[in-house]
Design an enzyme around this catalytic site. Structure first.
Site, PDB file in Angstrom:
ATOM      1  CB  CYS A 139      -2.925   0.620  -2.580  1.00 41.89           C
ATOM      2  SG  CYS A 139      -2.913   2.347  -3.096  1.00 41.89           S
ATOM      3  CG  ASN A 140      -9.295   1.005  -3.242  1.00 33.33           C
ATOM      4  OD1 ASN A 140     -10.216   0.352  -3.690  1.00 33.33           O
ATOM      5  ND2 ASN A 140      -8.977   0.992  -1.953  1.00 33.33           N
ATOM      6  CB  THR A 141      -4.360   4.936  -5.648  1.00 32.95           C
ATOM      7  OG1 THR A 141      -5.242   5.550  -4.700  1.00 32.95           O
ATOM      8  CG2 THR A 141      -3.872   5.958  -6.636  1.00 32.95           C
ATOM      9  CD  GLU A 151       0.200   6.792   5.794  1.00 33.55           C
ATOM     10  OE1 GLU A 151       1.169   6.143   6.200  1.00 33.55           O
ATOM     11  OE2 GLU A 151      -0.804   6.254   5.290  1.00 33.55           O
ATOM     12  CG  ASP A 171      -1.807   1.250   1.273  1.00 34.21           C
ATOM     13  OD1 ASP A 171      -2.413   1.580   0.233  1.00 34.21           O
ATOM     14  OD2 ASP A 171      -1.893   1.917   2.323  1.00 34.21           O
ATOM     15  CB  SER A 172       0.220   4.766  -0.755  1.00 34.88           C
ATOM     16  OG  SER A 172      -0.953   4.933   0.010  1.00 34.88           O
ATOM     17  CB  CYS A 219      -9.283   5.069  -0.045  1.00 30.32           C
ATOM     18  SG  CYS A 219      -7.653   5.451   0.666  1.00 30.32           S
ATOM     19  CE1 TYR A 236       2.938   5.683  -3.327  1.00 27.48           C
ATOM     20  CE2 TYR A 236       1.875   3.828  -4.418  1.00 27.48           C
ATOM     21  CZ  TYR A 236       2.982   4.382  -3.800  1.00 27.48           C
ATOM     22  OH  TYR A 236       4.115   3.621  -3.658  1.00 27.48           O
ATOM     23  N   GLY A 237      -2.739   9.072  -4.082  1.00 23.00           N
ATOM     24  CA  GLY A 237      -4.008   9.457  -4.713  1.00 23.00           C
ATOM     25  C   GLY A 237      -4.017  10.783  -5.427  1.00 23.00           C
ATOM     26  CG  HIS A 285      -5.002   5.305   4.006  1.00 24.82           C
ATOM     27  ND1 HIS A 285      -4.437   4.740   2.888  1.00 24.82           N
ATOM     28  CD2 HIS A 285      -3.972   5.767   4.760  1.00 24.82           C
ATOM     29  CE1 HIS A 285      -3.113   4.847   2.967  1.00 24.82           C
ATOM     30  NE2 HIS A 285      -2.803   5.472   4.091  1.00 24.82           N
TER      31      HIS A 285
HETATM   32  N1  DGL Z   1      -4.706   3.439   0.494  1.00 20.86           N
HETATM   33  C1  DGL Z   1      -4.683   3.991  -0.820  1.00 20.86           C
HETATM   34  C2  DGL Z   1      -5.915   3.543  -1.606  1.00 20.86           C
HETATM   35  O1  DGL Z   1      -6.529   2.563  -1.264  1.00 20.86           O
HETATM   36  C3  DGL Z   1      -4.575   5.435  -1.056  1.00 20.86           C
HETATM   37  C4  DGL Z   1      -4.021   6.428  -0.175  1.00 20.86           C
HETATM   38  C5  DGL Z   1      -3.145   7.389  -0.945  1.00 20.86           C
HETATM   39  O2  DGL Z   1      -3.653   8.385  -1.501  1.00 20.86           O
HETATM   40  O3  DGL Z   1      -1.973   7.109  -0.996  1.00 20.86           O
HETATM   41  O4  DGL Z   1      -6.252   4.161  -2.589  1.00 20.86           O
END
Ligand code: DGL
Length: 272
Positions: free
Chosen positions: A72-74, A151, A9-10, A184, A41-42, A186
């Site tokens: 991580c979805n992104t 975070e 994940d990010s 996401c 990452y988003g 998070h």
């Molecule tokens: N946990 C990440 C997701 O599921 C994204 C968080 C990020 O923006 O890095 O998209």
């Protein structure tokens, strides 16, 4: 098979998926890598997310993982097809499982998705949902402040509620929504606040549970399960602060995260 499962994940968000993996697959060892130093990452362009994700994957491939979970979805939105093609091990993302879980529970067929700007702009959720059923009304909303909030470790503070309230305001106009996908990883860490704003009639879906089920099914199908009895020792790596990572991890996980190792990103690059 005595090889670990890799989880990326990010940052700390993927721990919400790791927790479910540990619960549903208690004999399997996990190696978790969070790219905390480059989180979020988003809000990054696609080519950057792709590059960072590939660097993380290289690190885990060196650890001889038998299956990769993109928690991580992104990163899933931008790299799942590429990674499935590139790697010889099974690759599981979080978007299809999240879409499946939402379709399972919706009664009104009005589903909302929240996620990072990248995930929402990619339209990966509407695509995954419509792949299963075209009889859906889908609303989506980017919530770019949520992941940095989680975070930072400050997500239990009072101002979180205000941020959640403001960010979800646009969805309040759509009364038929009965299901909200946390798009996401998070977001489950602030799910109680999201639930409070959306109201008790809206089912909150996080993809961790369904993702772990998919991993379990693939391990069975490909005969990759670790079959002997053991209590696995999981490994945690972060590119950021191991102390903050450990604090958030221990708040969230049932597993005691006593040791988090710091990984320097150049090392990941030079490992390539
Ligand atoms: N946990 C990440 C997701 O599921 C994204 C968080 C990020 O923006 O890095 O998209």
């Amino acid at each position: 098979m005595d090889q670990p499962i890799g989880v990326i994940d990010s940052g700390v968000g993927g721990l919400t998926v790791a927790r479910e993996l540990m619960r549903q697959l208690p004999r399997e060892q996990l190696i978790y890598l969070g790219d905390t130093a480059r989180c979020p990452y988003g809000s990054r362009p696609k080519d950057e997310v792709v590059q960072y994700t590939l660097e993380m994957v290289d690190f885990l491939i060196e650890k001889k993982i038998k299956l990769l979970v993109i928690a991580c979805n992104t990163a899933t939105a931008y790299t799942i097809d590429l990674l499935k093609e590139k790697l010889s091990i099974p690759v599981i993302g979080v978007i299809q499982p999240g879409a499946r879980a939402a379709i399972k529970v919706t009664k009104s067929n009005n589903i909302a998705v929240i996620g990072t700007e990248a995930t929402i702009n990619s339209k990966a959720y509407p695509t995954a949902l419509n792949y299963i059923s075209s009889d859906l009304t889908i609303y989506d909303q980017a919530c770019p402040l949520f992941a940095p909030l989680v975070e930072s470790g400050q997500f239990t503070h009072g101002e979180t509620e205000e941020i959640v309230h403001k960010s979800l305001q646009p969805l309040q106009n759509y009364k038929k929504i009965d299901t909200l996908i946390l798009g996401c990883t998070h977001y489950p860490l602030i799910a109680d606040k999201i639930q409070k704003v959306m109201g008790e009639n809206v089912q909150i879906i996080s993809s961790g549970e369904e993702t772990a089920r998919e991993v379990s099914a693939i391990l069975a199908y490909q005969q990759l399960f670790y079959k002997k009895d053991r209590i696995p020792v999981h490994e945690f790596y972060t590119t950021g602060s191991p102390i903050l990572f450990g604090q958030i991890a221990n708040q969230w996980m049932d597993y005691p995260v006593n040791h988090v190792e710091h990984v320097v990103i150049e090392q990941i690059k030079s490992d390539k």
